[in-house]
Write a protein that holds these residues in place. Structure first.
Motif, PDB file in Angstrom:
ATOM      1  N   ARG A  48       0.827  -1.204   0.000  1.00  0.00           N
ATOM      2  CA  ARG A  48       0.000   0.000   0.000  1.00  0.00           C
ATOM      3  C   ARG A  48       0.868   1.264   0.000  1.00  0.00           C
ATOM      4  O   ARG A  48       0.596   2.215  -0.742  1.00  0.00           O
ATOM      5  CB  ARG A  48      -0.922   0.008   1.220  1.00  0.00           C
ATOM      6  N   GLU A  57       3.959   1.561  -1.071  1.00  0.00           N
ATOM      7  CA  GLU A  57       4.629   1.687  -2.371  1.00  0.00           C
ATOM      8  C   GLU A  57       3.664   2.254  -3.419  1.00  0.00           C
ATOM      9  O   GLU A  57       4.037   3.125  -4.224  1.00  0.00           O
ATOM     10  CB  GLU A  57       5.170   0.338  -2.831  1.00  0.00           C
ATOM     11  N   HIS A  58       2.447   1.776  -3.427  1.00  0.00           N
ATOM     12  CA  HIS A  58       1.446   2.284  -4.363  1.00  0.00           C
ATOM     13  C   HIS A  58       1.236   3.785  -4.167  1.00  0.00           C
ATOM     14  O   HIS A  58       1.203   4.557  -5.134  1.00  0.00           O
ATOM     15  CB  HIS A  58       0.128   1.538  -4.158  1.00  0.00           C
ATOM     16  N   ASP A  59       1.100   4.197  -2.902  1.00  0.00           N
ATOM     17  CA  ASP A  59       0.873   5.614  -2.618  1.00  0.00           C
ATOM     18  C   ASP A  59       2.083   6.462  -3.017  1.00  0.00           C
ATOM     19  O   ASP A  59       1.929   7.571  -3.543  1.00  0.00           O
ATOM     20  CB  ASP A  59       0.566   5.811  -1.136  1.00  0.00           C
ATOM     21  N   ARG A  99       4.257   5.820  -5.403  1.00  0.00           N
ATOM     22  CA  ARG A  99       4.360   5.897  -6.866  1.00  0.00           C
ATOM     23  C   ARG A  99       3.321   6.843  -7.459  1.00  0.00           C
ATOM     24  O   ARG A  99       3.468   7.286  -8.599  1.00  0.00           O
ATOM     25  CB  ARG A  99       4.245   4.507  -7.487  1.00  0.00           C
ATOM     26  N   HIS A 100       2.281   7.137  -6.723  1.00  0.00           N
ATOM     27  CA  HIS A 100       1.247   8.064  -7.193  1.00  0.00           C
ATOM     28  C   HIS A 100       1.320   9.403  -6.460  1.00  0.00           C
ATOM     29  O   HIS A 100       0.363  10.167  -6.458  1.00  0.00           O
ATOM     30  CB  HIS A 100      -0.142   7.432  -7.024  1.00  0.00           C
ATOM     31  N   SER A 101       2.484   9.654  -5.856  1.00  0.00           N
ATOM     32  CA  SER A 101       2.682  10.905  -5.122  1.00  0.00           C
ATOM     33  C   SER A 101       3.653  11.793  -5.902  1.00  0.00           C
ATOM     34  O   SER A 101       4.263  11.362  -6.891  1.00  0.00           O
ATOM     35  CB  SER A 101       3.273  10.602  -3.735  1.00  0.00           C
ATOM     36  N   PRO A 102       3.855  13.035  -5.465  1.00  0.00           N
ATOM     37  CA  PRO A 102       4.841  13.899  -6.123  1.00  0.00           C
ATOM     38  C   PRO A 102       6.278  13.598  -5.717  1.00  0.00           C
ATOM     39  O   PRO A 102       7.197  14.278  -6.158  1.00  0.00           O
ATOM     40  CB  PRO A 102       4.431  15.307  -5.664  1.00  0.00           C
ATOM     41  N   TRP A 104       2.755  14.201   4.682  1.00  0.00           N
ATOM     42  CA  TRP A 104       2.164  13.255   3.719  1.00  0.00           C
ATOM     43  C   TRP A 104       2.258  11.833   4.258  1.00  0.00           C
ATOM     44  O   TRP A 104       1.295  11.059   4.195  1.00  0.00           O
ATOM     45  CB  TRP A 104       2.897  13.363   2.387  1.00  0.00           C
ATOM     46  N   HIS A 144      -0.703   9.064   5.171  1.00  0.00           N
ATOM     47  CA  HIS A 144      -0.860   7.818   4.407  1.00  0.00           C
ATOM     48  C   HIS A 144      -0.451   6.576   5.184  1.00  0.00           C
ATOM     49  O   HIS A 144      -0.651   5.453   4.701  1.00  0.00           O
ATOM     50  CB  HIS A 144      -0.058   7.896   3.105  1.00  0.00           C
TER      51      HIS A 144
END
Length: 206
Positions: A148, A150-152, A154-157, A184, A188
Motif C-alpha cells: 500500500r 509503495e502504491h501511494d 508511486r502516485h505521489s509527487p 504526507w 498515508h
C-alpha cells in the motif's frame, strides 16, 4: 544551479580560423584538468587551447571558477568563456576551445565573440539540466503494509529511488521538503512509519 545534459563538442570556422569546443561534466578540478589534457593531446597542432570551468556550489561558497587564455591576448578567450558559463548558471562543467589559426587576425572583439560564441552554440547543442538538492529519506515498512505504501508513493509527487527487501521493506525516497513529506507520510501511514534522513542527494531534472 544547472549542469550540461551530456558531454559534447561543436566546431565553427571564422575567417579561416577553426574553433572546436569541447564541454564535459566534471566533479572536481582534477577531472577538469584531465579533460583539458585529453583535448590538448587530441589536437597537438592547434594554435591555442583556451579553457574555463566552474565546479561546486556557489550557494555554499564552495565554488571554483577558473579560465585560461593560453596565449591569446589577455581577456579575449578564457574570461569570455567563463562569463558564458556564469551567465547560464552552470556548474560542474569544463569547456575547452581549441583554435587553429587561419592567417587572419580577428582583433580583441572578434576573439571575444568567437570564443564565447562557439561555447554558447555548443551548450545549445548539448542542452542543460537543473541540479536540484534533495534529501534522501529511508522508510522501514513491515511487509504486510509495504504494498500500500509503495502504491501511494508511486502516485505521489515524491520520487521513489529504491526498494530493498529484508526483515522489513526499506523504501528510499528523494524529497525537497522534508516537513511536507512527513505530513504526507503521517496521513498515508496513520503515523506508524518514521522517515530517517540519510543525507543530501542531488538530482538532475529537465
Amino acid at each position: 544551479m544547472g549542469v550540461i545534459a551530456r558531454d559534447g563538442e561543436h566546431e565553427v570556422d571564422i575567417q579561416r580560423s577553426r574553433f572546436r569546443c569541447v564541454v564535459a561534466r566534471v566533479d572536481d578540478v582534477d577531472a577538469a584538468t584531465a579533460v583539458i589534457a585529453r583535448v590538448r593531446k587530441e589536437g597537438p597542432d592547434a594554435t591555442h587551447h583556451c579553457t574555463a570551468f566552474r565546479i561546486g556550489d556557489p550557494d555554499t561558497g564552495n565554488l571554483v571558477a577558473r579560465s585560461n587564455d593560453d596565449g591569446e591576448p589577455g581577456g579575449t578567450a578564457g574570461a569570455p568563456m567563463l562569463e558564458v558559463l556564469t551567465r547560464r548558471g552552470l556548474t560542474d562543467v569544463v569547456a575547452v576551445v581549441s583554435r587553429w589559426f587561419g592567417g587572419t587576425k580577428l582583433g580583441a572583439g572578434g576573439l571575444i565573440r568567437a570564443y564565447s560564441g562557439v561555447l554558447a552554440e555548443t551548450l545549445d547543442h548539448v542542452g542543460t539540466l537543473r541540479r536540484v538538492r534533495h534529501h534522501e529519506l529511508l522508510l522501514s515498512v513491515p511487509h504486510d503494509r509495504a504494498g500500500r505504501i509503495e502504491h501511494d508513493l508511486r502516485h505521489s509527487p515524491y520520487l521513489l529511488c529504491d526498494t530493498d527487501y529484508g526483515a522489513d521493506v526499506t523504501f528510499t525516497v528523494a524529497v525537497t521538503d522534508v516537513a511536507r513529506f512527513e505530513e504526507w507520510l503521517a496521513e498515508h501511514s496513520g503515523g506508524g512509519i518514521e522517515a530517517v534522513d540519510a543525507g543530501p542527494r542531488d538530482l538532475y531534472l529537465p
